[in-house]
Design a protein around this motif. Structure first.
Motif, PDB file in Angstrom:
ATOM      1  N   LEU A  21       5.737  13.161  -6.905  1.00 58.32           N
ATOM      2  CA  LEU A  21       4.724  13.859  -7.692  1.00 58.32           C
ATOM      3  C   LEU A  21       4.825  13.534  -9.173  1.00 58.32           C
ATOM      4  CD1 LEU A  21       4.444  17.344  -5.965  1.00 58.32           C
ATOM      5  CD2 LEU A  21       3.054  15.283  -5.654  1.00 58.32           C
ATOM      6  N   GLU A  22       6.025  13.205  -9.662  1.00 58.29           N
ATOM      7  CA  GLU A  22       6.129  12.767 -11.059  1.00 58.29           C
ATOM      8  C   GLU A  22       5.384  11.444 -11.259  1.00 58.29           C
ATOM      9  OE1 GLU A  22       7.010  14.904 -13.022  1.00 58.29           O
ATOM     10  OE2 GLU A  22       8.769  16.028 -12.349  1.00 58.29           O
ATOM     11  N   ALA A  31       0.856  -1.184   0.000  1.00 58.98           N
ATOM     12  CA  ALA A  31       0.000   0.000   0.000  1.00 58.98           C
ATOM     13  C   ALA A  31       0.887   1.228   0.000  1.00 58.98           C
ATOM     14  CB  ALA A  31      -0.924   0.002   1.218  1.00 58.98           C
ATOM     15  N   SER A  32       0.340   2.338  -0.480  1.00 60.73           N
ATOM     16  CA  SER A  32       1.139   3.575  -0.482  1.00 60.73           C
ATOM     17  C   SER A  32       0.253   4.796  -0.365  1.00 60.73           C
ATOM     18  CB  SER A  32       2.004   3.659  -1.741  1.00 60.73           C
ATOM     19  OG  SER A  32       1.245   4.012  -2.882  1.00 60.73           O
ATOM     20  N   GLY A  55       5.401   5.579  -5.284  1.00 56.21           N
ATOM     21  CA  GLY A  55       4.998   5.970  -6.627  1.00 56.21           C
ATOM     22  C   GLY A  55       4.882   4.820  -7.601  1.00 56.21           C
ATOM     23  N   LEU A  56       5.777   3.838  -7.491  1.00 52.52           N
ATOM     24  CA  LEU A  56       5.693   2.696  -8.396  1.00 52.52           C
ATOM     25  C   LEU A  56       4.401   1.919  -8.175  1.00 52.52           C
ATOM     26  CD1 LEU A  56       9.389   1.446  -8.425  1.00 52.52           C
ATOM     27  CD2 LEU A  56       8.085   2.299 -10.385  1.00 52.52           C
ATOM     28  N   LEU A  57       4.010   1.702  -6.907  1.00 52.70           N
ATOM     29  CA  LEU A  57       2.738   1.023  -6.669  1.00 52.70           C
ATOM     30  C   LEU A  57       1.586   1.861  -7.210  1.00 52.70           C
ATOM     31  CD1 LEU A  57       1.301  -1.432  -5.388  1.00 52.70           C
ATOM     32  CD2 LEU A  57       0.954   0.006  -3.366  1.00 52.70           C
ATOM     33  N   LEU A  58       1.655   3.163  -7.012  1.00 52.08           N
ATOM     34  CA  LEU A  58       0.597   4.043  -7.504  1.00 52.08           C
ATOM     35  C   LEU A  58       0.440   3.907  -9.013  1.00 52.08           C
ATOM     36  CD1 LEU A  58      -1.351   6.345  -6.541  1.00 52.08           C
ATOM     37  CD2 LEU A  58       0.465   7.941  -7.187  1.00 52.08           C
ATOM     38  N   VAL A  59       1.552   3.933  -9.735  1.00 54.65           N
ATOM     39  CA  VAL A  59       1.493   3.809 -11.198  1.00 54.65           C
ATOM     40  C   VAL A  59       0.983   2.431 -11.608  1.00 54.65           C
ATOM     41  CG1 VAL A  59       2.920   3.674 -13.288  1.00 54.65           C
ATOM     42  CG2 VAL A  59       3.232   5.556 -11.676  1.00 54.65           C
ATOM     43  N   HIS A  60       1.492   1.367 -10.980  1.00 53.36           N
ATOM     44  CA  HIS A  60       1.042   0.022 -11.334  1.00 53.36           C
ATOM     45  C   HIS A  60      -0.463  -0.131 -11.122  1.00 53.36           C
ATOM     46  CE1 HIS A  60       5.339  -1.716 -10.563  1.00 53.36           C
ATOM     47  NE2 HIS A  60       5.240  -1.103 -11.715  1.00 53.36           N
TER      48      HIS A  60
END
Length: 314
Positions: free
Chosen positions: A239-240, A165-166, A265-270
């Motif tokens: 933020l990127e 989680a993030s 961020g990587l989890l968010l993008v995935h």
């Protein structure tokens, strides 16, 4: 290279996923509430995700925002050079989060940017069996110091190398992005979807800032200065990643691997439907030891294109 790209596929690491989560499913699954995070071999059923969000917001409200645009000279210190800064807000926010997060999940550990700077052995927790909170109290400290609202507090929960989680919180911008493994991503309660770049569009790519790269890294990243791609230096890494998850930029290309900059961020993008990979054709490992640079992108095809250019120059 291509088989190692990681995308969302019902929450698992997959080979070029082609089945993004449906909008209606993401809306239900990503609701933060008090839902549990599922992890093989780890019981997190008692973890209240709403309480984690509240802890992140409280740390920012108590330690960061009162000092935004109010820093005195003695509140700012150089760590590894004139561009690598730390402030009293970074330190106090990390201390605040360390106490709050470990109280919410007894037995957990914290790997925070400032703690690692003081004692590099703190990183060893990423290789252990205990759940780990990965914390960047102020991602984009340089922006924070200069009164720019483009900074964020990043928190990720990981176990045995898997980010579960993030939370990406930009308090000066009023943005809270949350992702859960296998359950989608949301921004201020609205599901996030990366979408796909227009086939004829010039790709907007955020790259490692030239102030933080050596000559060889600059040479490799220069491979993106080609037709159809518009690279630019990144701001706050967190933020990127959020920009990618929102479909506002197309990709990143980063040449450093600090877990606190990338895990959330990587989890968010995935979970928003995107993809990532390294130039060695491997998934990015939060424990470190990655072949660099690596990319995160709105879709697998964009990730392929970025990695192909970087690998050829590496």
């Amino acid at each position: 290279m291509l088989e190692a790209l990681r995308t969302q596929d019902s929450g698992d690491t997959a080979i070029i996923s082609t089945t993004p989560i449906a909008p209606e499913d993401a809306a239900a699954a990503a609701a933060p509430g008090a839902e549990a995070v599922d992890a093989p071999g780890l019981d997190l059923s008692s973890l209240d995700l709403a309480a984690v969000e509240a802890a992140v917001r409280r740390a920012a409200a108590d330690e960061i925002m009162p000092r935004f645009r109010q820093l005195a000279a003695e509140d700012i210190v150089e760590k590894n050079g004139p561009h690598d800064l730390v402030t009293v807000a970074d330190r106090l926010a990390e201390e605040h989060l360390t106490a709050a997060l470990t109280a919410l999940l007894p037995g957990s550990r914290v790997v925070g940017e400032e703690a690692v700077h003081a004692d590099p052995t703190v990183l060893d927790a990423l290789h252990g069996d205990a759940p780990v909170w990965i914390v960047d109290p102020v991602d984009g400290t340089r922006q924070f110091v200069h009164g720019d609202p483009g900074f964020a507090t990043l928190v990720a929960l990981a176990h045995r190398g898997e980010v579960l989680a993030s939370w990406t919180y930009a308090p000066a911008l009023g943005l809270m992005a949350i992702a859960r493994r296998g359950a989608g991503a949301e921004l201020n309660g609205v599901p996030l979807h990366t979408g796909t770049p227009d086939p004829d569009a010039v790709l907007d790519v955020a790259t490692s800032h030239y102030d933080f790269t050596d000559d060889d890294q600059k040479r490799v990243l220069a491979a993106l200065e080609t037709g159809g791609i518009a690279p630019r230096p990144c701001g706050s890494a967190g933020l990127e990643y959020l920009h990618i998850a929102r479909g506002e930029i197309d990709a990143t290309a980063f040449s450093w691997e600090n877990a606190w900059d990338h895990a959330a961020g990587l989890l968010l993008v995935h979970e928003a439907g995107g993809a990532s990979g390294t130039v060695a054709g491997q998934p990015f490992r939060i424990e470190g030891g990655n072949a660099l640079p690596f990319t995160a992108a709105r879709d697998a095809e964009t990730a392929r294109r970025i990695l192909g250019l970087l690998a050829a120059a590496n």
